[in-house]
Design an enzyme around this catalytic site. Structure first.
Site, PDB file in Angstrom:
ATOM      1  CD  GLU A 184     -33.894  -5.602  21.442  1.00 45.68           C
ATOM      2  OE1 GLU A 184     -34.375  -5.636  20.284  1.00 45.68           O
ATOM      3  OE2 GLU A 184     -33.032  -4.763  21.806  1.00 45.68           O
ATOM      4  CE  LYS A 226     -28.193  -9.515  16.103  1.00 43.94           C
ATOM      5  NZ  LYS A 226     -27.958  -8.668  17.250  1.00 43.94           N
ATOM      6  CD  GLU A 240     -34.753   1.030  -0.613  1.00 44.49           C
ATOM      7  OE1 GLU A 240     -35.543   0.110  -0.826  1.00 44.49           O
ATOM      8  OE2 GLU A 240     -34.861   2.173  -1.070  1.00 44.49           O
ATOM      9  CG  ASN A 247     -31.215  -0.938  15.002  1.00 46.73           C
ATOM     10  OD1 ASN A 247     -30.975  -1.278  16.153  1.00 46.73           O
ATOM     11  ND2 ASN A 247     -30.286  -0.844  14.075  1.00 46.73           N
ATOM     12  CG  HIS A 254     -30.962   3.725  20.925  1.00 44.85           C
ATOM     13  ND1 HIS A 254     -30.249   3.388  19.802  1.00 44.85           N
ATOM     14  CD2 HIS A 254     -31.043   2.580  21.657  1.00 44.85           C
ATOM     15  CE1 HIS A 254     -29.908   2.113  19.845  1.00 44.85           C
ATOM     16  NE2 HIS A 254     -30.378   1.604  20.953  1.00 44.85           N
TER      17      HIS A 254
HETATM   18  P1  NAD Z   1     -27.916  -5.896  31.335  1.00 44.95           P
HETATM   19  O1  NAD Z   1     -26.693  -6.427  30.746  1.00 44.95           O
HETATM   20  O2  NAD Z   1     -27.849  -4.600  32.054  1.00 44.95           O
HETATM   21  O3  NAD Z   1     -28.518  -6.998  32.308  1.00 44.95           O
HETATM   22  C1  NAD Z   1     -29.695  -6.701  33.016  1.00 44.95           C
HETATM   23  C2  NAD Z   1     -29.512  -6.918  34.537  1.00 44.95           C
HETATM   24  O4  NAD Z   1     -29.597  -8.295  34.829  1.00 44.95           O
HETATM   25  C3  NAD Z   1     -28.173  -6.438  35.073  1.00 44.95           C
HETATM   26  O5  NAD Z   1     -28.367  -5.922  36.366  1.00 44.95           O
HETATM   27  C4  NAD Z   1     -27.376  -7.744  35.135  1.00 44.95           C
HETATM   28  O6  NAD Z   1     -26.329  -7.700  36.061  1.00 44.95           O
HETATM   29  C5  NAD Z   1     -28.440  -8.716  35.550  1.00 44.95           C
HETATM   30  N1  NAD Z   1     -28.229 -10.097  35.182  1.00 44.95           N
HETATM   31  C6  NAD Z   1     -27.665 -10.570  34.049  1.00 44.95           C
HETATM   32  N2  NAD Z   1     -27.803 -11.887  33.998  1.00 44.95           N
HETATM   33  C7  NAD Z   1     -28.438 -12.260  35.123  1.00 44.95           C
HETATM   34  C8  NAD Z   1     -28.886 -13.500  35.641  1.00 44.95           C
HETATM   35  N3  NAD Z   1     -28.756 -14.628  34.951  1.00 44.95           N
HETATM   36  N4  NAD Z   1     -29.493 -13.517  36.844  1.00 44.95           N
HETATM   37  C9  NAD Z   1     -29.689 -12.372  37.533  1.00 44.95           C
HETATM   38  N5  NAD Z   1     -29.323 -11.169  37.089  1.00 44.95           N
HETATM   39  C10 NAD Z   1     -28.705 -11.116  35.886  1.00 44.95           C
HETATM   40  O7  NAD Z   1     -29.087  -5.724  30.249  1.00 44.95           O
HETATM   41  P2  NAD Z   1     -29.527  -6.580  28.981  1.00 44.95           P
HETATM   42  O8  NAD Z   1     -30.980  -6.368  28.860  1.00 44.95           O
HETATM   43  O9  NAD Z   1     -28.993  -7.960  29.020  1.00 44.95           O
HETATM   44  O10 NAD Z   1     -28.775  -5.837  27.790  1.00 44.95           O
HETATM   45  C11 NAD Z   1     -29.051  -4.503  27.471  1.00 44.95           C
HETATM   46  C12 NAD Z   1     -27.855  -3.937  26.755  1.00 44.95           C
HETATM   47  O11 NAD Z   1     -27.648  -4.666  25.553  1.00 44.95           O
HETATM   48  C13 NAD Z   1     -28.016  -2.476  26.341  1.00 44.95           C
HETATM   49  O12 NAD Z   1     -26.843  -1.779  26.662  1.00 44.95           O
HETATM   50  C14 NAD Z   1     -28.212  -2.545  24.846  1.00 44.95           C
HETATM   51  O13 NAD Z   1     -27.758  -1.399  24.207  1.00 44.95           O
HETATM   52  C15 NAD Z   1     -27.397  -3.761  24.492  1.00 44.95           C
HETATM   53  N6  NAD Z   1     -27.796  -4.412  23.246  1.00 44.95           N
HETATM   54  C16 NAD Z   1     -26.812  -4.707  22.363  1.00 44.95           C
HETATM   55  C17 NAD Z   1     -27.121  -5.362  21.177  1.00 44.95           C
HETATM   56  C18 NAD Z   1     -26.031  -5.757  20.233  1.00 44.95           C
HETATM   57  O14 NAD Z   1     -26.339  -6.202  19.124  1.00 44.95           O
HETATM   58  N7  NAD Z   1     -24.777  -5.679  20.630  1.00 44.95           N
HETATM   59  C19 NAD Z   1     -28.455  -5.717  20.897  1.00 44.95           C
HETATM   60  C20 NAD Z   1     -29.440  -5.390  21.827  1.00 44.95           C
HETATM   61  C21 NAD Z   1     -29.091  -4.736  23.002  1.00 44.95           C
HETATM   62  N1  GLY Z   2     -29.409  -5.396  17.737  1.00 44.95           N
HETATM   63  C1  GLY Z   2     -29.322  -4.908  16.413  1.00 44.95           C
HETATM   64  C2  GLY Z   2     -28.225  -5.532  15.633  1.00 44.95           C
HETATM   65  O1  GLY Z   2     -27.526  -6.396  16.095  1.00 44.95           O
HETATM   66  O2  GLY Z   2     -28.013  -5.149  14.514  1.00 44.95           O
END
Ligand code: NAD
Ligand code: GLY
Length: 364
Positions: A184, A226, A240, A247, A254
């Site tokens: 990302e 962002k 557009e 994304n 996805h």
């Molecule tokens: P996650 O939240 O699953 O965290 C990854 C892993 O790391 C988990 O096992 C968590 O418990 C662990 N963890 C978290 N912080 C830690 C730390 N400091 N030390 C050790 N372990 C830690 O995954 P992610 O990559 O943070 O997020 C992915 C999710 O975010 C997806 O569901 C995706 O769809 C979503 N997402 C949302 C947006 C949005 O704009 N809302 C944007 C991008 C992604």
């Molecule tokens: N991660 C895409 C958005 O926030 O729009």
């Protein structure tokens, strides 16, 4: 401490980035409507970081209701959401209680959706603890859960009052997760910030070695990108371009996450392979050179990311992609690159090229 602002009129909020912020109750207190929070985390993050955060807040008179959920993308669903509502109700949290998310993107998305919907909406604060959540998911107000048929299919826009990114928390992040998060980060360089892409090429080794200053710089630059995009198109309604450009690689990604079963591929890993499909399709449309595709591939590999997707079969990819939220009136809009740093929304890619791009980026 580095500080940015997401400008959304009366819903504007600060993004604070730096080491040792978790214990700084003084930074959080001004953003609470009343001295009462529900602190949502998971079984991995809570033992590491709940005490310093909750302890600091309790010392200054804040009542803390801890809510600890099971860990993982497979738990980003109705059951976990209900656990949050149950806990909020059991603790008699009212409309002035602030929901605080402490964790990665899964916790942020879940807690944010709970905050958006509990008693028709309560204040919300993001304290992201993964690099992905610090550079992306905690900023911009997208919240939600997965549906078995599609990623993030149920949710709401609900902006936090504050984003507090403590870079010290990244020290405990597993190496695979750190790599996944970098997808990302690379995204911002590809869609709109070529100098940042060059910076990432120069500093990738340092980021993987968790150099605190480099990580803070990468987070600040990502959040600045962002914040600009979200400020211009908060609800992703631009016909557009606009917020949809964030994304890049996600429609393909996805499909991988849903097709493989949530949690098999990490979100960032799926985005990396999906980004390769998007840049390969851009090359087939004559917008990128083979050398530019190679440049993206090299950077992904250096970040420890996959550059090919799983063999789901092209038909299955296309079926899963047809549920994408960027589909309008049955037409799928993809995010593609007309050049490095020039992302566009595009609905006219020939089906044969889409299929060929998927095919050529799948594991044999
Ligand atoms: P996650 O939240 O699953 O965290 C990854 C892993 O790391 C988990 O096992 C968590 O418990 C662990 N963890 C978290 N912080 C830690 C730390 N400091 N030390 C050790 N372990 C830690 O995954 P992610 O990559 O943070 O997020 C992915 C999710 O975010 C997806 O569901 C995706 O769809 C979503 N997402 C949302 C947006 C949005 O704009 N809302 C944007 C991008 C992604
Ligand atoms: N991660 C895409 C958005 O926030 O729009």
């Amino acid at each position: 401490m580095r500080s940015l602002k997401l400008s959304l009129g009366e819903h504007s909020y600060p993004i604070l980035i730096g080491g040792g912020l978790l214990a700084r109750a003084d930074l959080i207190l001004p953003f609470l409507r009343t001295p009462r929070i529900a602190l949502v985390s998971n079984t991995t993050v809570a033992p590491l970081y709940m005490e310093p955060l909750a302890g600091g807040l309790e010392k200054v008179g804040v009542g803390v209701t801890p809510i600890v959920l099971p860990d993982g993308e497979t738990h980003k669903n109705w059951e976990s959401l209900n656990l949050i509502y149950d806990a909020l109700l059991a603790a008699r949290c009212d409309r002035s209680t602030t929901v605080v998310a402490l964790g990665g993107g899964v916790i942020g998305d879940l807690a944010g959706f709970a905050a958006a919907t509990y008693q028709r909406g309560v204040p919300f604060i993001q304290i992201p603890t993964t690099l992905l959540s610090q550079v992306d998911s905690s900023v911009g107000g997208k919240t939600g859960i997965n549906h078995p048929r599609g990623k993030n299919m149920v949710g709401a826009f609900w902006q936090p009052k504050l984003v507090l990114a403590d870079t010290d928390t990244l020290r405990t992040l597993p190496a695979r997760e750190l790599s996944a998060c970098l997808a990302e980060v690379i995204k911002y360089g590809l869609i709109r910030d070529p100098p940042f892409l060059e910076w990432l090429e120069t500093n990738m080794d340092g980021l993987l070695a968790r150099d605190g200053d480099l990580l803070a710089q990468a987070i600040e630059r990502s959040c600045a990108n962002k914040a600009e995009v979200v400020a211009a198109d908060e609800f992703e309604t631009a016909k557009e371009g606009g917020r949809a450009l964030l994304n890049l690689g996600h429609t393909f990604g996805h499909a991988i996450e849903t097709g493989m079963g949530y949690g098999q591929w990490l979100h960032g890993e799926a985005v990396a392979a999906g980004t390769m499909m998007a840049v390969e399709l851009s090359r087939r449309l004559g917008w990128l050179s083979a050398a530019e595709v190679g440049r993206v591939r090299t950077l992904m590999l250096r970040a420890g990311l996959p550059v090919t997707g799983p063999e789901l079969g092209v038909a299955r990819y296309l079926e899963l992609m047809s549920h994408d939220k960027k589909v309008i009136a049955g037409r799928l809009r993809l995010i593609l690159l007309k050049g490095m740093g020039q992302a566009v929304t595009y609905a006219d890619a020939p089906g044969a090229d889409i299929a060929a791009a998927i095919e050529s980026c799948c594991r044999a």
